[in-house]
Design a protein around this motif. Structure first.
Motif, PDB file in Angstrom:
ATOM      1  N   LEU A  79       0.803  -1.226   0.000  1.00 48.27           N
ATOM      2  CA  LEU A  79       0.000   0.000   0.000  1.00 48.27           C
ATOM      3  C   LEU A  79       0.835   1.275   0.000  1.00 48.27           C
ATOM      4  O   LEU A  79       0.538   2.239  -0.695  1.00 48.27           O
ATOM      5  CB  LEU A  79      -0.946   0.008   1.212  1.00 48.27           C
ATOM      6  N   ARG A  80       1.905   1.255   0.790  1.00 51.15           N
ATOM      7  CA  ARG A  80       2.709   2.477   0.881  1.00 51.15           C
ATOM      8  C   ARG A  80       3.546   2.693  -0.374  1.00 51.15           C
ATOM      9  O   ARG A  80       3.864   3.829  -0.729  1.00 51.15           O
ATOM     10  CB  ARG A  80       3.592   2.443   2.134  1.00 51.15           C
ATOM     11  N   GLN A  81       3.869   1.603  -1.057  1.00 53.28           N
ATOM     12  CA  GLN A  81       4.596   1.763  -2.324  1.00 53.28           C
ATOM     13  C   GLN A  81       3.665   2.271  -3.420  1.00 53.28           C
ATOM     14  O   GLN A  81       4.027   3.143  -4.205  1.00 53.28           O
ATOM     15  CB  GLN A  81       5.221   0.425  -2.725  1.00 53.28           C
ATOM     16  N   ILE A  82       2.444   1.742  -3.442  1.00 52.09           N
ATOM     17  CA  ILE A  82       1.452   2.219  -4.417  1.00 52.09           C
ATOM     18  C   ILE A  82       1.179   3.708  -4.189  1.00 52.09           C
ATOM     19  O   ILE A  82       1.094   4.501  -5.126  1.00 52.09           O
ATOM     20  CB  ILE A  82       0.130   1.422  -4.287  1.00 52.09           C
ATOM     21  N   ALA A  83       1.039   4.082  -2.920  1.00 48.44           N
ATOM     22  CA  ALA A  83       0.789   5.488  -2.604  1.00 48.44           C
ATOM     23  C   ALA A  83       1.966   6.349  -3.070  1.00 48.44           C
ATOM     24  O   ALA A  83       1.763   7.457  -3.589  1.00 48.44           O
ATOM     25  CB  ALA A  83       0.556   5.667  -1.101  1.00 48.44           C
ATOM     26  N   TYR A  84       3.169   5.834  -2.911  1.00 50.38           N
ATOM     27  CA  TYR A  84       4.350   6.572  -3.374  1.00 50.38           C
ATOM     28  C   TYR A  84       4.290   6.761  -4.883  1.00 50.38           C
ATOM     29  O   TYR A  84       4.549   7.843  -5.411  1.00 50.38           O
ATOM     30  CB  TYR A  84       5.630   5.822  -2.982  1.00 50.38           C
ATOM     31  N   LEU A  85       3.909   5.678  -5.574  1.00 50.12           N
ATOM     32  CA  LEU A  85       3.802   5.736  -7.033  1.00 50.12           C
ATOM     33  C   LEU A  85       2.784   6.789  -7.468  1.00 50.12           C
ATOM     34  O   LEU A  85       3.060   7.622  -8.328  1.00 50.12           O
ATOM     35  CB  LEU A  85       3.391   4.347  -7.542  1.00 50.12           C
ATOM     36  N   VAL A  90       3.213   9.468 -10.964  1.00 50.72           N
ATOM     37  CA  VAL A  90       2.121   9.701 -11.894  1.00 50.72           C
ATOM     38  C   VAL A  90       1.314  10.909 -11.449  1.00 50.72           C
ATOM     39  O   VAL A  90       1.110  11.130 -10.263  1.00 50.72           O
ATOM     40  CB  VAL A  90       1.161   8.479 -11.938  1.00 50.72           C
ATOM     41  N   GLY A  91       0.861  11.697 -12.424  1.00 48.56           N
ATOM     42  CA  GLY A  91      -0.090  12.766 -12.131  1.00 48.56           C
ATOM     43  C   GLY A  91      -1.400  12.435 -12.830  1.00 48.56           C
ATOM     44  O   GLY A  91      -1.393  12.064 -14.000  1.00 48.56           O
ATOM     45  N   ASN A 163       4.387  17.083  -8.044  1.00 44.49           N
ATOM     46  CA  ASN A 163       5.611  16.412  -7.596  1.00 44.49           C
ATOM     47  C   ASN A 163       6.520  16.027  -8.754  1.00 44.49           C
ATOM     48  O   ASN A 163       7.317  15.095  -8.637  1.00 44.49           O
ATOM     49  CB  ASN A 163       5.260  15.181  -6.752  1.00 44.49           C
ATOM     50  N   ASP A 164       6.365  16.751  -9.856  1.00 49.44           N
ATOM     51  CA  ASP A 164       7.204  16.540 -11.015  1.00 49.44           C
ATOM     52  C   ASP A 164       7.249  15.069 -11.439  1.00 49.44           C
ATOM     53  O   ASP A 164       8.328  14.460 -11.515  1.00 49.44           O
ATOM     54  CB  ASP A 164       8.628  17.044 -10.699  1.00 49.44           C
ATOM     55  N   PRO A 165       6.073  14.473 -11.729  1.00 49.71           N
ATOM     56  CA  PRO A 165       6.030  13.044 -12.061  1.00 49.71           C
ATOM     57  C   PRO A 165       6.560  12.808 -13.466  1.00 49.71           C
ATOM     58  O   PRO A 165       6.680  13.745 -14.251  1.00 49.71           O
ATOM     59  CB  PRO A 165       4.534  12.727 -12.017  1.00 49.71           C
ATOM     60  N   ASP A 166       6.906  11.548 -13.772  1.00 49.65           N
ATOM     61  CA  ASP A 166       7.352  11.234 -15.121  1.00 49.65           C
ATOM     62  C   ASP A 166       6.159  11.124 -16.067  1.00 49.65           C
ATOM     63  O   ASP A 166       6.264  11.395 -17.252  1.00 49.65           O
ATOM     64  CB  ASP A 166       8.091   9.885 -15.121  1.00 49.65           C
ATOM     65  N   ILE A 167       5.033  10.685 -15.506  1.00 49.69           N
ATOM     66  CA  ILE A 167       3.887  10.350 -16.343  1.00 49.69           C
ATOM     67  C   ILE A 167       2.685  11.201 -15.956  1.00 49.69           C
ATOM     68  O   ILE A 167       2.418  11.396 -14.764  1.00 49.69           O
ATOM     69  CB  ILE A 167       3.492   8.869 -16.143  1.00 49.69           C
ATOM     70  N   PHE A 196       9.219  19.593 -20.647  1.00 47.38           N
ATOM     71  CA  PHE A 196       9.750  18.850 -19.507  1.00 47.38           C
ATOM     72  C   PHE A 196       9.921  17.364 -19.779  1.00 47.38           C
ATOM     73  O   PHE A 196      10.254  16.599 -18.885  1.00 47.38           O
ATOM     74  CB  PHE A 196       8.847  19.050 -18.286  1.00 47.38           C
ATOM     75  N   GLY A 197       9.624  16.959 -21.011  1.00 47.67           N
ATOM     76  CA  GLY A 197       9.792  15.553 -21.362  1.00 47.67           C
ATOM     77  C   GLY A 197       8.843  14.605 -20.656  1.00 47.67           C
ATOM     78  O   GLY A 197       9.141  13.420 -20.481  1.00 47.67           O
ATOM     79  N   LYS A 198       7.688  15.109 -20.228  1.00 46.61           N
ATOM     80  CA  LYS A 198       6.715  14.242 -19.556  1.00 46.61           C
ATOM     81  C   LYS A 198       6.117  13.243 -20.542  1.00 46.61           C
ATOM     82  O   LYS A 198       5.930  13.557 -21.720  1.00 46.61           O
ATOM     83  CB  LYS A 198       5.561  15.073 -18.972  1.00 46.61           C
TER      84      LYS A 198
END
Ligand SMILES: Nc1ncnc2c1ncn2[C@@H]1O[C@H](COP(=O)(O)OP(=O)(O)O)[C@@H](O)[C@H]1O
Ligand SMILES: [Mg+2]
Lengths: 253, 217
Positions: A79-85, A90-91, A163-167, A196-198
């Motif tokens: 759960l905490r890893q998914i929340a981090y993701l 991801v935005g 949070n400046d996500p990649d996706i 920004f290469g998103k």
């Protein structure tokens, strides 16, 4: 694993039970998303776009198959890893904007940063900076109820960038907007790709919203039927507006 | 494969700040929910206090008061078995109204925000954050609403007592009984409020975000 694939979906299936009846919203989807591309998921209503969107973004787990994001198997995360993701990688942008109604534009953009542990001062500074970028620099103190649909969606875009996500994942981001406002939103997403290469992944059922795409995935009944590159798309876009533009151009020659 | 990082756990101060901000902006709704709790508790405490006074009439009321009440036919009526069973009924109804009123108010107030809960989870909010948020909010509303309700209920019970029994109303209810009533009411009010909020909040928090966002109320 090829590092230019930021997302790899393998034989992803999602089953829903409608009483006794089994519905396969996704019936085995394979998809590789390249870093920094603008990918549109195109399909009629009920074809499984939102379901795929949810799988890719870690908002729901597949019944079968795997989704690898940035080298991590989404199904194996706790759960905490998914929340981090969801917070950092991801935005999300939704058709219905989904802003927190009791928060101002600025506070909405600050919330993901708060979840990420950013200090209030820093979050506020950054929130105003992003709001400025989406053209809402003066509206930071307004709540969603005081903003138009297009403005709310721009706040949502700013929030997705917090949070400046990649996706950036967008599910029918223009669905509740008029054509002109919708195009502004699409152009803004394209700007984040260019500057920004998103990686942008956007679901839509509207051909007019494909203009900025590098690639289009066609989804029918939970299956990918076709993938088109940008140059193949140009020929396809036989909309009336495009034809007019073409005749104008050729007339001038 | 390298380990995926974990989201941080928000400090309590931050949770309280977000809860407080929400209640402030949602002022009217906060007020309505709190009033609902207060109303239920006022009713409950009123019934308990005024029952308590009547029960003590035989033992603690003065000769004159007992004679006056007897003359008016009130004493017999108040201490009759029908009256007693009616009193028990009233208490039961008061309990039920408090229970249903409070739980219903909290249930509605939380379920109408399921989409918000789902959205917060999409932005990186943990289940435990959602639960803490609603715990803070319901503790606040429960404490304020219950306290106001108890004060109103006790005051009304004594006003009624003064009306029926004159100034002796103040000595009818033993202090111990009064304190018991206050404690029971307070605990019941706060616990009901918190559970009424936490149950739906917790079930929304453990849903996948899409499911929470889809459930429209
Ligand atoms: N929660 C759900 N329960 C049951 N069926 C669902 C659920 N979500 C989606 N579906 C079904 O899955 C299919 C795909 O839905 P969806 O992904 O929302 O399509 P789209 O976004 O392309 O309109 C539809 O047939 C829909 O009815
Ligand atoms: Mg959809």
């Amino acid at each position: 694993m090829a590092s230019d694939h930021i997302i790899s979906a393998r034989d992803v299936k999602r089953r829903y039970m409608m009483g006794e009846e089994v519905v396969w919203a996704l019936a085995g989807v394979d998809l590789d998303v390249h870093r920094g591309e603008y990918l549109s998921i195109m399909g009629p209503s009920g074809s499984g776009k939102s379901t795929l969107f949810n799988m890719i973004g870690g908002l729901d787990r597949p019944t079968e198959g795997t989704v690898i994001m940035d080298g991590h198997d989404v199904r194996k995360m706790d759960l905490r890893q998914i929340a981090y993701l969801r917070c950092h990688k991801v935005g999300f942008i939704f058709q219905t904007f989904n802003l927190i109604q009791v928060m101002t534009a600025e506070q909405n953009v600050m919330l993901p940063m708060t979840f990420a542990g950013v200090s209030d001062e820093e979050a506020s500074r950054r929130a105003r900076e992003i709001l400025e970028r989406v053209g809402l620099g003066k509206r930071y103190d307004h709540r969603p109820g005081q903003l138009s649909g297009g403005q709310q969606q721009r706040v949502a875009i700013a929030r997705s960038m917090a949070n400046d996500p990649d996706i950036i994942l967008a599910d029918e981001p223009t669905g509740n907007l008029d054509l002109k406002t919708g195009e502004e939103i699409i152009n803004m997403l394209a700007m984040f790709r260019d500057e920004f290469g998103k990686t942008i992944i956007s679901a839509t059922h509207d051909h007019k919203m494909l203009a900025a795409s590098d690639r289009v995935v066609y989804l029918v009944d939970g299956k990918i039927t076709e993938i088109k590159q940008r140059h193949e798309l140009k020929i396809e876009q036989g909309g009336i507006a495009d034809k007019k533009a073409e005749t104008k151009l050729s007339g001038r020659q | 494969m390298r380990e995926m990082e974990q989201i941080i756990i928000l400090p309590y101060r931050k949770v309280l700040q977000i809860a407080w901000q929400g209640m402030r902006i949602r002022l009217l709704k906060t007020f309505l929910v709190t009033s609902c709790i207060a109303l239920a508790l006022a009713f409950l405490t009123f019934i308990m206090c005024s029952n308590g006074m009547v029960e003590q009439l035989g033992e603690r009321a003065s000769e004159q008061l007992q004679q006056r009440l007897a003359r008016e036919g009130l004493l017999e009526q108040l201490l009759s078995t029908e009256q007693r069973s009616q009193t028990a009924w009233m208490l039961g109804i008061a309990l039920m109204i408090s229970f249903a009123g409070i739980v219903n108010a909290m249930l509605i107030s939380v379920t109408e925000r399921f989409r918000e809960i789902g959205t917060m989870k999409c932005l990186g909010g943990l289940d435990s954050f959602i639960v803490k948020l609603y715990l803070a909010e319901s503790l606040f509303q429960g404490t304020v609403g219950t306290t106001i309700g108890i004060v109103v209920g006790v005051v009304l019970a004594y006003v009624e007592g003064l009306n029926r029994f004159g100034s002796e109303a103040f000595q009818l209810l033993p202090i111990v009984t009064l304190v018991q009533i206050l404690v029971i009411s307070f605990v019941a009010g706060v616990v009901l409020t918190v559970l009424g909020a936490l149950y739906p909040a917790w079930s929304a928090a453990k849903m996948e975000p899409v499911d929470a966002m889809r459930s429209e109320v």
